[in-house]
Design a protein around this motif. Sequence first.
Motif, short mmCIF file in Angstrom:
data_model
loop_
_atom_site.label_atom_id
_atom_site.label_comp_id
_atom_site.label_asym_id
_atom_site.label_seq_id
_atom_site.Cartn_x
_atom_site.Cartn_y
_atom_site.Cartn_z
N ALA A 72 0.85 -1.18 0.00
CA ALA A 72 0.00 0.00 0.00
C ALA A 72 0.89 1.24 0.00
O ALA A 72 1.90 1.28 0.71
CB ALA A 72 -0.92 0.00 1.22
N THR A 74 1.73 5.24 0.72
CA THR A 74 1.40 6.34 1.63
C THR A 74 2.00 7.60 1.02
O THR A 74 2.85 7.53 0.13
CB THR A 74 1.99 6.11 3.03
OG1 THR A 74 3.42 6.24 2.97
CG2 THR A 74 1.65 4.73 3.57
N VAL A 215 -2.78 0.84 7.02
CA VAL A 215 -3.54 1.75 6.15
C VAL A 215 -4.98 1.24 6.07
O VAL A 215 -5.20 0.04 5.91
CB VAL A 215 -2.92 1.82 4.74
CG1 VAL A 215 -3.83 2.59 3.79
CG2 VAL A 215 -1.55 2.48 4.79
N VAL A 216 -5.93 2.17 6.16
CA VAL A 216 -7.34 1.83 6.01
C VAL A 216 -7.81 2.30 4.64
O VAL A 216 -7.55 3.44 4.23
CB VAL A 216 -8.19 2.49 7.11
CG1 VAL A 216 -9.68 2.34 6.82
CG2 VAL A 216 -7.86 1.88 8.46
N ASP A 217 -8.45 1.41 3.89
CA ASP A 217 -8.98 1.74 2.57
C ASP A 217 -10.06 2.82 2.73
O ASP A 217 -11.00 2.65 3.50
CB ASP A 217 -9.59 0.49 1.92
CG ASP A 217 -10.00 0.75 0.48
OD1 ASP A 217 -10.98 1.47 0.27
OD2 ASP A 217 -9.34 0.21 -0.42
N THR A 220 -13.72 1.26 1.49
CA THR A 220 -14.33 0.16 2.26
C THR A 220 -14.22 0.37 3.76
O THR A 220 -14.95 -0.27 4.53
CB THR A 220 -13.65 -1.17 1.91
OG1 THR A 220 -12.28 -1.13 2.36
CG2 THR A 220 -13.69 -1.43 0.41
N ARG A 222 -11.89 -0.64 5.54
CA ARG A 222 -11.31 -1.87 6.06
C ARG A 222 -9.79 -1.79 5.88
O ARG A 222 -9.29 -1.00 5.07
CB ARG A 222 -11.86 -3.08 5.30
CG ARG A 222 -13.36 -3.30 5.45
CD ARG A 222 -13.68 -3.82 6.83
NE ARG A 222 -13.01 -5.10 7.07
CZ ARG A 222 -12.84 -5.63 8.29
NH1 ARG A 222 -13.24 -4.97 9.35
NH2 ARG A 222 -12.23 -6.79 8.42
N PRO A 223 -9.03 -2.60 6.61
CA PRO A 223 -7.57 -2.60 6.39
C PRO A 223 -7.26 -2.85 4.92
O PRO A 223 -7.82 -3.75 4.30
CB PRO A 223 -7.09 -3.75 7.28
CG PRO A 223 -8.11 -3.84 8.36
CD PRO A 223 -9.42 -3.52 7.70
N GLN A 224 -6.35 -2.04 4.38
CA GLN A 224 -6.03 -2.16 2.96
C GLN A 224 -5.14 -3.36 2.66
O GLN A 224 -5.19 -3.92 1.57
CB GLN A 224 -5.35 -0.87 2.47
CG GLN A 224 -5.19 -0.78 0.98
CD GLN A 224 -4.85 0.63 0.53
OE1 GLN A 224 -5.27 1.61 1.13
NE2 GLN A 224 -4.05 0.74 -0.54
N LEU A 225 -4.35 -3.77 3.63
CA LEU A 225 -3.49 -4.94 3.47
C LEU A 225 -4.21 -6.18 3.98
O LEU A 225 -4.87 -6.14 5.03
CB LEU A 225 -2.18 -4.77 4.25
CG LEU A 225 -1.26 -3.63 3.80
CD1 LEU A 225 -0.12 -3.47 4.79
CD2 LEU A 225 -0.74 -3.86 2.40
#
Length: 332
Positions: A72, A74, A215-217, A220, A222-225
């Motif tokens: 992800a 940043t 990281v949060v999407d 969604t 939700r956690p991106q990873l």
Amino acid sequence: MSTAIMDLPNTSVDLSTSIGSLHLPAPTMTASGCAAAGAELAPYLDLSELGAVVTKSVMRQARSGRATPRMAETPSGMLNSIGLQGPGVESFAAHDLPVLEAAGARVVASIAGGDPEEFGELAARLARESAVGALEVNISCPNVANRGLVFACDPGASRAVLEAVSEAVRASGRPDLPVLAKLSPDVTDLVAVARACTDGGATGLTAINTTLGMVVDPVTLRPQLAGVTGGTSGPAIRPIAVRCVWQLTAAKRAGVLPDVPVVGAGGVASGADALQLIAVGACAVQVGTATFADPSAPVRVARELGAELARRGATRLADVVGIAHEPGRGLR
């Protein structure tokens, strides 16, 4: 080779350095995990021009790594949650090492294991390979599935791993093979962990590995990873790396740590970045995340560092290592 590298002025600055018995013509190395075993960078730079290639961490058996998505971005770097994917030590020795040796690369083999015994086995196996000039002991990878495996968060666990590695190296017939312990910034007392590593037999330190992030999407929420957390790298962590190298060097000067070489890593993307780490005590630096945008970055950074030193009137890299600790020795 990129135009950016070729356009940099030649300097007469002596950039050579040493990590124990491993002598480097330049202080820049790749960082483990950012270019697999290193041969992937060959189309963009001369591997023999690098100080050294630090390979992706090798484990005993092949490993598929973590589920996707595993990376992800940043605003000031990236997170990775690769999970130590790799083909295993025998495949590495049979296929990757010969390519690096043929290219004239100096090789620092990174090793990772689930327990001290596996680390010791890997050290014994790779110490038999003449192409391996040093071992980097990855006790600090923050993206393994079980946080309990982050040995670098505990001095006792760190020492146990380094004892297993150093014993294996001594028994291999190459007792002078440098052993670098790669430290995590995710601790409250970095010097205590470093001392445990040197007490266990580490003859050098690498500071630092990535720091744990998430990281949060935004869509969604939700956690991106897929693995939820990952290792944060890039410019965002450079001040942390500078602080850690400063602390380790200050501890050496105070006699709290033995006088072992420190390799700086974290957010290096330019010669000026590298110079910060050199000034606080690193004898060499690793370039990692920057290679995703510029595969030639490790060589470019070395040439930029030479230009930075020449502009300040320095003639040898060695004269600048740790200069930030000596106010009376500042350069222009």
